[in-house]
Scaffold this motif. Structure first.
Motif, mmCIF file in Angstrom:
data_model
loop_
_atom_site.group_PDB
_atom_site.id
_atom_site.type_symbol
_atom_site.label_atom_id
_atom_site.label_comp_id
_atom_site.label_asym_id
_atom_site.label_seq_id
_atom_site.Cartn_x
_atom_site.Cartn_y
_atom_site.Cartn_z
ATOM 1 N N THR A 1 -29.163 9.302 59.596
ATOM 2 C CA THR A 1 -29.440 10.604 60.527
ATOM 3 C C THR A 1 -28.940 11.707 59.500
ATOM 4 O O THR A 1 -29.662 12.609 59.370
ATOM 5 N N ALA A 2 -27.727 11.791 59.247
ATOM 6 C CA ALA A 2 -27.007 12.671 58.652
ATOM 7 C C ALA A 2 -27.550 12.987 57.146
ATOM 8 O O ALA A 2 -27.654 14.075 56.776
ATOM 9 N N GLN A 3 -27.987 11.979 56.665
ATOM 10 C CA GLN A 3 -28.518 11.993 55.135
ATOM 11 C C GLN A 3 -29.945 12.603 55.202
ATOM 12 O O GLN A 3 -30.507 13.372 54.451
ATOM 13 N N GLY A 4 -30.759 12.215 56.325
ATOM 14 C CA GLY A 4 -31.978 12.940 56.389
ATOM 15 C C GLY A 4 -31.850 14.367 56.689
ATOM 16 O O GLY A 4 -32.598 15.237 56.282
ATOM 17 N N ALA A 5 -30.638 14.849 57.547
ATOM 18 C CA ALA A 5 -30.559 15.919 58.027
ATOM 19 C C ALA A 5 -30.243 16.879 56.764
ATOM 20 O O ALA A 5 -30.717 18.020 56.652
ATOM 21 N N ARG A 6 -29.570 16.339 55.684
ATOM 22 C CA ARG A 6 -29.189 16.869 54.448
ATOM 23 C C ARG A 6 -30.360 17.120 53.581
ATOM 24 O O ARG A 6 -30.225 18.160 52.561
ATOM 25 N N GLN A 7 -31.526 16.615 53.931
ATOM 26 C CA GLN A 7 -32.791 17.058 53.100
ATOM 27 C C GLN A 7 -33.577 17.972 54.094
ATOM 28 O O GLN A 7 -34.714 18.091 53.431
ATOM 29 N N GLY A 8 -33.110 18.419 54.934
ATOM 30 C CA GLY A 8 -33.807 19.337 55.561
ATOM 31 C C GLY A 8 -34.464 19.154 56.991
ATOM 32 O O GLY A 8 -34.197 17.985 57.587
ATOM 33 N N ASP A 9 -34.741 20.009 57.842
ATOM 34 C CA ASP A 9 -35.005 20.071 59.326
ATOM 35 C C ASP A 9 -36.205 19.128 59.493
ATOM 36 O O ASP A 9 -36.395 18.304 60.413
ATOM 37 N N THR A 10 -37.108 19.496 58.581
ATOM 38 C CA THR A 10 -38.451 18.602 58.609
ATOM 39 C C THR A 10 -38.451 17.184 58.370
ATOM 40 O O THR A 10 -38.851 16.258 59.138
ATOM 41 N N ILE A 11 -37.406 16.676 57.191
ATOM 42 C CA ILE A 11 -37.264 15.282 57.060
ATOM 43 C C ILE A 11 -36.436 14.839 58.361
ATOM 44 O O ILE A 11 -36.704 13.811 58.869
ATOM 45 N N LEU A 12 -35.400 15.279 58.808
ATOM 46 C CA LEU A 12 -34.788 15.194 59.868
ATOM 47 C C LEU A 12 -35.725 14.812 61.058
ATOM 48 O O LEU A 12 -35.585 13.917 61.741
ATOM 49 N N ALA A 13 -36.685 15.750 61.482
ATOM 50 C CA ALA A 13 -37.541 15.618 62.646
ATOM 51 C C ALA A 13 -38.359 14.458 62.203
ATOM 52 O O ALA A 13 -38.712 13.492 63.324
ATOM 53 N N GLU B 1 -42.608 25.236 69.684
ATOM 54 C CA GLU B 1 -42.929 26.002 68.172
ATOM 55 C C GLU B 1 -41.839 25.720 67.322
ATOM 56 O O GLU B 1 -42.212 25.931 66.208
ATOM 57 N N SER B 2 -40.749 25.280 67.548
ATOM 58 C CA SER B 2 -39.817 24.990 66.254
ATOM 59 C C SER B 2 -39.159 23.428 66.293
ATOM 60 O O SER B 2 -38.967 22.775 67.355
ATOM 61 N N PRO B 3 -39.240 22.792 65.078
ATOM 62 C CA PRO B 3 -38.732 21.483 64.913
ATOM 63 C C PRO B 3 -37.245 21.454 65.278
ATOM 64 O O PRO B 3 -36.476 20.364 65.236
ATOM 65 N N GLU B 4 -36.459 22.630 65.367
ATOM 66 C CA GLU B 4 -35.038 22.565 65.803
ATOM 67 C C GLU B 4 -34.574 22.030 66.840
ATOM 68 O O GLU B 4 -33.358 21.186 66.970
ATOM 69 N N TYR B 5 -35.387 22.067 68.069
ATOM 70 C CA TYR B 5 -35.058 21.421 69.429
ATOM 71 C C TYR B 5 -35.217 19.816 69.243
ATOM 72 O O TYR B 5 -34.339 19.258 69.798
ATOM 73 N N LEU B 6 -36.112 19.618 68.560
ATOM 74 C CA LEU B 6 -36.516 18.114 68.316
ATOM 75 C C LEU B 6 -35.185 17.515 67.495
ATOM 76 O O LEU B 6 -34.620 16.229 67.583
ATOM 77 N N GLY B 7 -34.770 18.270 66.276
ATOM 78 C CA GLY B 7 -33.660 17.873 65.495
ATOM 79 C C GLY B 7 -32.470 17.641 66.320
ATOM 80 O O GLY B 7 -31.784 16.993 66.084
ATOM 81 N N ALA B 8 -32.214 18.743 67.276
ATOM 82 C CA ALA B 8 -31.116 18.851 68.028
ATOM 83 C C ALA B 8 -30.809 17.629 68.860
ATOM 84 O O ALA B 8 -29.880 16.904 69.027
ATOM 85 N N VAL B 9 -32.045 17.117 69.438
ATOM 86 C CA VAL B 9 -31.843 15.860 70.363
ATOM 87 C C VAL B 9 -31.815 14.662 69.517
ATOM 88 O O VAL B 9 -30.995 13.759 69.953
ATOM 89 N N ALA B 10 -32.241 14.615 68.318
ATOM 90 C CA ALA B 10 -32.012 13.664 67.218
ATOM 91 C C ALA B 10 -30.618 13.487 67.042
ATOM 92 O O ALA B 10 -30.246 12.329 67.095
ATOM 93 N N VAL B 11 -30.036 14.494 66.729
ATOM 94 C CA VAL B 11 -28.629 14.574 66.453
ATOM 95 C C VAL B 11 -27.719 14.199 67.488
ATOM 96 O O VAL B 11 -26.708 13.333 67.340
ATOM 97 N N GLY B 12 -28.158 14.631 68.622
ATOM 98 C CA GLY B 12 -27.086 14.397 69.837
ATOM 99 C C GLY B 12 -27.301 13.225 70.362
ATOM 100 O O GLY B 12 -26.291 12.374 70.747
ATOM 101 N N ALA B 13 -28.569 12.714 70.477
ATOM 102 C CA ALA B 13 -28.916 11.157 70.914
ATOM 103 C C ALA B 13 -28.252 10.323 70.049
ATOM 104 O O ALA B 13 -27.936 9.366 70.407
ATOM 105 N N ASN B 14 -28.482 10.302 68.714
ATOM 106 C CA ASN B 14 -27.745 9.568 67.844
ATOM 107 C C ASN B 14 -26.122 9.485 67.894
ATOM 108 O O ASN B 14 -25.497 8.476 67.914
ATOM 109 N N LEU B 15 -25.272 10.746 68.261
ATOM 110 C CA LEU B 15 -24.047 10.964 68.368
ATOM 111 C C LEU B 15 -23.858 10.137 69.726
ATOM 112 O O LEU B 15 -22.820 9.380 69.771
ATOM 113 N N PHE B 16 -24.456 10.092 70.637
ATOM 114 C CA PHE B 16 -24.430 9.233 71.927
ATOM 115 C C PHE B 16 -24.452 7.712 71.791
ATOM 116 O O PHE B 16 -23.970 7.032 72.321
#
Length: 442
Positions: A256-268, A41-56
C-alpha cells in the motif's frame, strides 16, 4: 440412492460452505466501502479508507492467533472429546482478547502515528486516514473477541455460528455505510463509525451463540479460569502465528505504501484490486478453515488415515475454487472494477493492472490451503519460518530488482511471495508426511 460425494467431501462441504459465505461477507464490506466512497468527487476519501483499513489489518491481525490458534487447539480438544478443555480454552482466550483490546485503545495514538508515518500517504489523505483510525480503534476489544469466538466455533465444528454472527453484523455495517456516507455526508468518518458499531454487534451475536452451546448445567468454576501459566501457554503456543501474521501484513502495508508513493490514483486503483484479492482469499479460506477443523480432529483422534483423506479432499476442492475465481476475474474483471468506482482515472489505471489479478487465485491457493493444514496440526513454527523466508528472501529482493517496472513490479513481487509460500510450505508438508511427523509432539 447413494450420495454423490464421498463422506469426507460431504463433511468438508458441510463445514466449508457456511465458512465460505461468512468469509465472503468480510470483503463485501470492503466492496461497499469502496463503492460508496469511490463515487464521491475525490479519490482522497477512498485512499484514506484504504490506508486506514490497511493499518487496522496490521494492528488487528497481529493478534490473529486469537482466531487461528484457538481453532487448532479447540479442534484437537474436540477430537479428544475433552469438554472441559474446550470451555477453558474459550474462556481464557476471551479474557486475553479483552485485555489486549483495551491495551490497544490505551496505546492507540503512538501506534496510529507510527503506522501513518510508515505508509507516508499524501497530506490530504493522511489527515482523513488519521480521523478514520482514531474512530476505528474503539472496536479493538470487540474485534479480538470475535477472533476467539469464530476460532472456537470453527474448531468445535459449528460453522453456522460464524456465518450468522458475521452476516448479520456485516449487513448492519452496509446499511450504516449507506446511511452515514450517502445520507448524512460523513465520508470516510462515516465508514469508520459504521464499522465500530457493526464490530460490537458481531461480538454480541457471537457470545449469544457460544452461550447457547454450553453443556447443560455448566457453571463458571475456578478451574476454568486457570492460572497465569495457562494464559502464558496460550501466548507461547501462538507466538509463531503472531510473527507470521505480522510479516504478511507488513508486506501488504508495504504494498500500500509503495502504491501511495506513486500517487493517489495508483493508491486508489490498487485499493480496488486488493479488494478482489480479499475476495479470493476469503473464498478459498472456506476450504482451509474446514481443513483446520477436520485436521485438528484427526490429530486429536490420532488417525493418520483420516488426516490423509481430509488433506486430499481439501486440496481437490481448493483447486476447483481457484479455477472458478480465475474465470470470474478474466471474464468479468473490467465490469467489476467499473461497479466499484466512477472515477475515470482510477478505472483506467485499475484496468491496466487487472491481468495480475488473473494470476492470483492459482498463485495463492496453495498457501491458503496449507495454512489450514498447519493450523489444524498446530505446526505454527513452520508457518512463521516459511512466511519470513517468503517475505524477506523473495518479496523484498524481487521488489528491489523490479522497481523500474513501477506498479507492475509491485504486483509481480506479490505474485512471487504467494509462489514462495506455496513452494516452501509444500516442501515441509511433503517432508512431514514422508517422515510421519504430523502426529509427533512439538
Amino acid at each position: 440412492m447413494k450420495p454423490s460425494l464421498p463422506a469426507t467431501d460431504r463433511r468438508l462441504w458441510a463445514l466449508a460452505w457456511p465458512l465460505m459465505l461468512t468469509n465472503l461477507t468480510v470483503p463485501l464490506l470492503g466492496l461497499v466501502d469502496t463503492a460508496v466512497l469511490g463515487h464521491l468527487e475525490s479519490p482522497e476519501y477512498l485512499g484514506a479508507v484504504a490506508v486506514g483499513a490497511n493499518l487496522f489489518s496490521i494492528l488487528y491481525w497481529t493478534f490473529g492467533f486469537m482466531r487461528m490458534g484457538t481453532t487448532g487447539l479447540a479442534a484437537q480438544a474436540w477430537g479428544k472429546r475433552d469438554s472441559f478443555g474446550q470451555i477453558a480454552l474459550l474462556l481464557r482466550s476471551v479474557l486475553l482478547a479483552v485485555g489486549i483490546g483495551l491495551l490497544l485503545i490505551l496505546l492507540h495514538q503512538p501506534l496510529i502515528s507510527l503506522g501513518l508515518t510508515l505508509m507516508n500517504p499524501s497530506p490530504d489523505v493522511t489527515g482523513l486516514a488519521a480521523e478514520y483510525a482514531a474512530i476505528r480503534i474503539w472496536s479493538a476489544p470487540a474485534v479480538l473477541c470475535q477472533y476467539t469466538l469464530v476460532g472456537w466455533l470453527i474448531g468445535t465444528q459449528f460453522p453456522r455460528g460464524p456465518m450468522i454472527m458475521l452476516i448479520v453484523a456485516n449487513g448492519l455495517n452496509i446499511a450504516l455505510d449507506v446511511l452515514f456516507v450517502t445520507g448524512l455526508g460523513w465520508n470516510s468518518r462515516g465508514v469508520a463509525i459504521a464499522t465500530v458499531i457493526a464490530e460490537y454487534g458481531a461480538a454480541a451475536i457471537g457470545f449469544a451463540i457460544v452461550l447457547s452451546r454450553m453443556p447443560e448445567g455448566q457453571t463458571l468454576t475456578r478451574a476454568l479460569f486457570g492460572e497465569l501459566a495457562d494464559y502464558l501457554k496460550i501466548l507461547r503456543v501462538n507466538r509463531y502465528i503472531m510473527v507470521r501474521t505480522v510479516a504478511l501484513l507488513l508486506v501488504l502495508a508495504f504494498f500500500t505504501a509503495q502504491g501511495a508513493r506513486q500517487g493517489d490514483t495508483i493508491l486508489a486503483a490498487n485499493a480496488v484490486l486488493i479488494t478482489f484479492l480479499l475476495i479470493i482469499s476469503n473464498a478459498l479460506d472456506g476450504f482451509a478453515n474446514a481443513a483446520e477443523a477436520l485436521v485438528g480432529e484427526a490429530i486429536g483422534k490420532g488417525s493418520r488415515r483420516r488426516f490423509r483423506v481430509v488433506f486430499q479432499s481439501a486440496l481437490r476442492w481448493s483447486l476447483w475454487g481457484a479455477l472458478l475465481l480465475t474465470i470470474v476475474f478474466v471474464v468479468g474483471g473490467r465490469g467489476l472494477i467499473a461497479l466499484l468506482t466512477g472515477i475515470e482515472a482510477v478505472r483506467i489505471t485499475a484496468w491496466q493492472y487487472l491481468p495480475w489479478l488473473w494470476l492470483l487465485p492459482f498463485a495463492a491457493v496453495w498457501g491458503f490451503l496449507l495454512d489450514g493444514i498447519f493450523i489444524g496440526a498446530t505446526r505454527t513454527r513452520d508457518m512463521q519460518n516459511t512466511m519470513l523466508f517468503s517475505a524477506l528472501g523473495v518479496f523484498l529482493p524481487v521488489w528491489w530488482l523490479t522497481t523500474a517496472w513501477g506498479n507492475h513490479g509491485l504486483w509481480f513481487s506479490l505474485i512471487c511471495l504467494m509462489l514462495a509460500r506455496a513452494l516452501s510450505m509444500g516442501w515441509l508438508c511433503w517432508s512431514h508426511t514422508r517422515n510421519g511427523l504430523w502426529f509427533n509432539g512439538h
